[in-house]
Design a protein around this motif. Structure first.
Motif, PDB file in Angstrom:
ATOM      1  N   ILE A 164       0.869  -1.180   0.000  1.00  0.00           N
ATOM      2  CA  ILE A 164       0.000   0.000   0.000  1.00  0.00           C
ATOM      3  C   ILE A 164       0.906   1.230   0.000  1.00  0.00           C
ATOM      4  O   ILE A 164       1.459   1.615   1.030  1.00  0.00           O
ATOM      5  CB  ILE A 164      -0.923   0.034   1.234  1.00  0.00           C
ATOM      6  CG1 ILE A 164      -1.697  -1.281   1.398  1.00  0.00           C
ATOM      7  CG2 ILE A 164      -1.866   1.235   1.150  1.00  0.00           C
ATOM      8  CD1 ILE A 164      -2.751  -1.540   0.373  1.00  0.00           C
ATOM      9  N   SER A 165       1.084   1.844  -1.163  1.00  0.00           N
ATOM     10  CA  SER A 165       1.976   3.002  -1.270  1.00  0.00           C
ATOM     11  C   SER A 165       1.373   4.220  -0.574  1.00  0.00           C
ATOM     12  O   SER A 165       0.159   4.422  -0.612  1.00  0.00           O
ATOM     13  CB  SER A 165       2.227   3.334  -2.742  1.00  0.00           C
ATOM     14  OG  SER A 165       2.953   4.541  -2.871  1.00  0.00           O
ATOM     15  N   PRO A 166       2.212   5.063   0.032  1.00  0.00           N
ATOM     16  CA  PRO A 166       1.692   6.296   0.637  1.00  0.00           C
ATOM     17  C   PRO A 166       1.155   7.290  -0.389  1.00  0.00           C
ATOM     18  O   PRO A 166       0.317   8.125  -0.051  1.00  0.00           O
ATOM     19  CB  PRO A 166       2.911   6.878   1.366  1.00  0.00           C
ATOM     20  CG  PRO A 166       3.870   5.748   1.507  1.00  0.00           C
ATOM     21  CD  PRO A 166       3.638   4.860   0.322  1.00  0.00           C
ATOM     22  N   TYR A 167       1.646   7.237  -1.628  1.00  0.00           N
ATOM     23  CA  TYR A 167       1.236   8.249  -2.613  1.00  0.00           C
ATOM     24  C   TYR A 167       1.336   7.777  -4.062  1.00  0.00           C
ATOM     25  O   TYR A 167       0.623   8.264  -4.921  1.00  0.00           O
ATOM     26  CB  TYR A 167       2.076   9.524  -2.455  1.00  0.00           C
ATOM     27  CG  TYR A 167       3.559   9.298  -2.633  1.00  0.00           C
ATOM     28  CD1 TYR A 167       4.164   9.367  -3.879  1.00  0.00           C
ATOM     29  CD2 TYR A 167       4.369   9.003  -1.538  1.00  0.00           C
ATOM     30  CE1 TYR A 167       5.526   9.134  -4.027  1.00  0.00           C
ATOM     31  CE2 TYR A 167       5.718   8.778  -1.679  1.00  0.00           C
ATOM     32  CZ  TYR A 167       6.300   8.841  -2.930  1.00  0.00           C
ATOM     33  OH  TYR A 167       7.641   8.610  -3.077  1.00  0.00           O
ATOM     34  N   ASN A 168       2.204   6.816  -4.352  1.00  0.00           N
ATOM     35  CA  ASN A 168       2.488   6.442  -5.738  1.00  0.00           C
ATOM     36  C   ASN A 168       1.570   5.310  -6.197  1.00  0.00           C
ATOM     37  O   ASN A 168       2.019   4.212  -6.528  1.00  0.00           O
ATOM     38  CB  ASN A 168       3.962   6.037  -5.870  1.00  0.00           C
ATOM     39  CG  ASN A 168       4.374   5.811  -7.314  1.00  0.00           C
ATOM     40  OD1 ASN A 168       3.801   6.401  -8.231  1.00  0.00           O
ATOM     41  ND2 ASN A 168       5.369   4.960  -7.520  1.00  0.00           N
ATOM     42  N   ASP A 169       0.284   5.582  -6.231  1.00  0.00           N
ATOM     43  CA  ASP A 169      -0.702   4.568  -6.564  1.00  0.00           C
ATOM     44  C   ASP A 169      -1.981   5.280  -7.003  1.00  0.00           C
ATOM     45  O   ASP A 169      -2.438   6.202  -6.338  1.00  0.00           O
ATOM     46  CB  ASP A 169      -0.979   3.700  -5.328  1.00  0.00           C
ATOM     47  CG  ASP A 169      -1.973   2.598  -5.603  1.00  0.00           C
ATOM     48  OD1 ASP A 169      -3.181   2.907  -5.657  1.00  0.00           O
ATOM     49  OD2 ASP A 169      -1.554   1.438  -5.744  1.00  0.00           O
ATOM     50  N   PRO A 170      -2.572   4.877  -8.126  1.00  0.00           N
ATOM     51  CA  PRO A 170      -3.770   5.573  -8.618  1.00  0.00           C
ATOM     52  C   PRO A 170      -4.919   5.601  -7.625  1.00  0.00           C
ATOM     53  O   PRO A 170      -5.562   6.638  -7.444  1.00  0.00           O
ATOM     54  CB  PRO A 170      -4.147   4.784  -9.878  1.00  0.00           C
ATOM     55  CG  PRO A 170      -2.890   4.158 -10.336  1.00  0.00           C
ATOM     56  CD  PRO A 170      -2.113   3.844  -9.089  1.00  0.00           C
ATOM     57  N   GLY A 200       3.405  14.126  -3.502  1.00  0.00           N
ATOM     58  CA  GLY A 200       2.625  14.662  -4.609  1.00  0.00           C
ATOM     59  C   GLY A 200       1.273  14.019  -4.835  1.00  0.00           C
ATOM     60  O   GLY A 200       0.531  14.448  -5.718  1.00  0.00           O
ATOM     61  N   GLY A 201       0.897  13.013  -4.046  1.00  0.00           N
ATOM     62  CA  GLY A 201      -0.381  12.357  -4.247  1.00  0.00           C
ATOM     63  C   GLY A 201      -1.567  13.250  -3.914  1.00  0.00           C
ATOM     64  O   GLY A 201      -2.578  13.253  -4.624  1.00  0.00           O
ATOM     65  N   LEU A 202      -1.463  14.013  -2.835  1.00  0.00           N
ATOM     66  CA  LEU A 202      -2.550  14.891  -2.413  1.00  0.00           C
ATOM     67  C   LEU A 202      -2.822  15.965  -3.456  1.00  0.00           C
ATOM     68  O   LEU A 202      -3.948  16.122  -3.922  1.00  0.00           O
ATOM     69  CB  LEU A 202      -2.223  15.516  -1.065  1.00  0.00           C
ATOM     70  CG  LEU A 202      -3.205  16.575  -0.548  1.00  0.00           C
ATOM     71  CD1 LEU A 202      -4.583  15.963  -0.317  1.00  0.00           C
ATOM     72  CD2 LEU A 202      -2.670  17.229   0.730  1.00  0.00           C
ATOM     73  N   ILE A 203      -1.796  16.703  -3.834  1.00  0.00           N
ATOM     74  CA  ILE A 203      -2.010  17.789  -4.784  1.00  0.00           C
ATOM     75  C   ILE A 203      -2.351  17.246  -6.169  1.00  0.00           C
ATOM     76  O   ILE A 203      -3.140  17.841  -6.906  1.00  0.00           O
ATOM     77  CB  ILE A 203      -0.793  18.734  -4.841  1.00  0.00           C
ATOM     78  CG1 ILE A 203      -1.206  20.069  -5.478  1.00  0.00           C
ATOM     79  CG2 ILE A 203       0.392  18.104  -5.566  1.00  0.00           C
ATOM     80  CD1 ILE A 203      -0.177  21.167  -5.341  1.00  0.00           C
ATOM     81  N   ILE A 261       4.489   8.230 -10.324  1.00  0.00           N
ATOM     82  CA  ILE A 261       3.584   8.869 -11.275  1.00  0.00           C
ATOM     83  C   ILE A 261       3.233  10.289 -10.851  1.00  0.00           C
ATOM     84  O   ILE A 261       2.759  11.090 -11.671  1.00  0.00           O
ATOM     85  CB  ILE A 261       2.297   8.042 -11.450  1.00  0.00           C
ATOM     86  CG1 ILE A 261       1.548   7.887 -10.124  1.00  0.00           C
ATOM     87  CG2 ILE A 261       2.612   6.682 -12.044  1.00  0.00           C
ATOM     88  CD1 ILE A 261       0.212   7.170 -10.243  1.00  0.00           C
ATOM     89  N   THR A 262       3.491  10.619  -9.603  1.00  0.00           N
ATOM     90  CA  THR A 262       3.136  11.944  -9.105  1.00  0.00           C
ATOM     91  C   THR A 262       4.001  13.056  -9.695  1.00  0.00           C
ATOM     92  O   THR A 262       3.581  14.211  -9.710  1.00  0.00           O
ATOM     93  CB  THR A 262       3.226  11.980  -7.579  1.00  0.00           C
ATOM     94  OG1 THR A 262       4.502  11.451  -7.170  1.00  0.00           O
ATOM     95  CG2 THR A 262       2.118  11.153  -6.945  1.00  0.00           C
TER      96      THR A 262
END
Length: 343
Positions: A164-170, A200-203, A261-262
């Motif tokens: 479960i990635s913190p951010y790098n996952d669609p 960068g996942g949030l933004i 991807i972010t």
């Protein structure tokens, strides 16, 4: 810009041109429908003192009041609820400096799943203790978030667990982007949204949604000058491996996973970045506490610090500031209110 493989789906819904805006909008709205029973629809409240300071209309999107203490719960729950039945029975593995870990612990407990967490040795003591209290098994590994994430992902891969990635996952990004849906419903005629940036996942999620609704909405990222890896990576056009200095904005600190991807989300969707000195972040924390009655961690003060730093830019505008999390220890807040700064 990075090249895009058009065969990749659903990533293209994020990194494609705005012709894919309807796709990403639908995915994020679907995510909100999925996670809504398990999260708090957080308030977007006026900030009169900050509004007066910048001569604009400023509102605070209070994700510090989210279950588990930060926006991270949205992404974790959307990812977990998107798993197959087979994968949901496996051990779920993640890595975090704190907020994602707390969200992960909350979610696995909520759904009765098995989980294991890896944290860097440099994680804030209060966040380590919060995870310890949750009862989810955890291990301290590495000196920063990138090392912990790399180790955790390899551990999951080698043992057939679910990463479960913190951010790098669609799905994580879709979940975090649900803040954009709520903002569009709570806040009419928004001119700009200011968002703290780490991986960068949030933004990426918020910008993906809001730009699909109205491309004229300005989305601005903010980072501490001591750890502005995404900003420097966007400038360079590639993910950089650069040193981060200590910062009170520990939730956004550290590097970015190779191939994340972010990066392209930030390149395509973020209009600008504002970098903050430590003193500016600390002053924003003090103002939020004393004048707006909001107790938050360093990363959550970045958006306020950015607006106060560039007052003229925001004068006369309606602005939403994402207040990303509230996990801060009482000793740090006490020192800031005494104008001593953090330890």
């Amino acid at each position: 810009m990075c090249s895009i493989d058009p065969s990749i789906d659903p990533l293209i819904s994020f990194v494609g041109v705005f012709g894919y805006g309807a796709v990403v909008k639908n995915l994020i709205e679907e995510a909100l429908g999925r996670i809504a029973p398990h999260i708090r629809r957080t308030e977007c409240k006026p900030a009169p003192a900050i509004s007066a300071s910048v001569d604009g209309e400023v509102f605070l999107k209070l994700e510090n009041l989210q279950h588990s203490g930060s926006f991270k719960l949205r992404g974790v729950i959307n990812k977990i609820l998107s798993l197959s039945e087979e994968d949901s029975r496996k051990l779920l593995v993640t890595a975090s400096t704190g907020n994602h870990g707390a969200a992960f612990a909350h979610a696995v407990g909520l759904f009765g799943l098995q989980g294991k967490l890896f944290m860097p040795k440099t994680a804030a003591a209060v966040k380590i203790e919060n995870v310890r209290a949750s009862g989810v098994p955890f291990e301290l590994i590495g000196e920063d978030c990138v090392e912990a994430e790399s180790h955790a992902a390899a551990f999951a891969r080698e043992h057939g667990h679910v990463w479960i990635s913190p951010y790098n996952d669609p799905e994580v990004i879709h979940g975090q982007g649900t803040i954009g849906v709520e903002l569009s419903e709570q806040f009419e005629a928004v001119g700009a949204v200011v968002v703290p940036v780490g991986g960068g996942g949030l933004i990426g999620g918020i910008a993906g949604y809001l730009k699909a609704v109205d491309p004229s909405i300005e989305v601005i990222g903010c980072q501490p000058l001591n750890s502005c890896v995404m900003y420097e990576s966007v400038k360079a056009g590639k993910i950089l491996d650069i040193e981060s200095l200590p910062t009170i904005s520990d939730a956004t600190a550290g590097g970015i996973e190779k191939g994340a991807i972010t990066l392209e989300l930030c390149q395509r969707l973020v209009d600008d970045f504002v970098l903050l000195e430590e003193e500016e972040i600390i002053e924003a924390m003090r103002i939020l506490h004393e004048e707006e009655g909001v107790i938050i961690e360093g990363a959550a003060a970045l958006s306020t610090a950015a607006v106060l730093k560039e007052r003229a830019r925001f004068a006369g505008r309606r602005i939403a500031l994402v207040v990303s999390g509230g996990r801060v220890d009482e000793a740090t807040i006490a020192k800031i209110l005494r104008s001593e700064g953090p330890t």
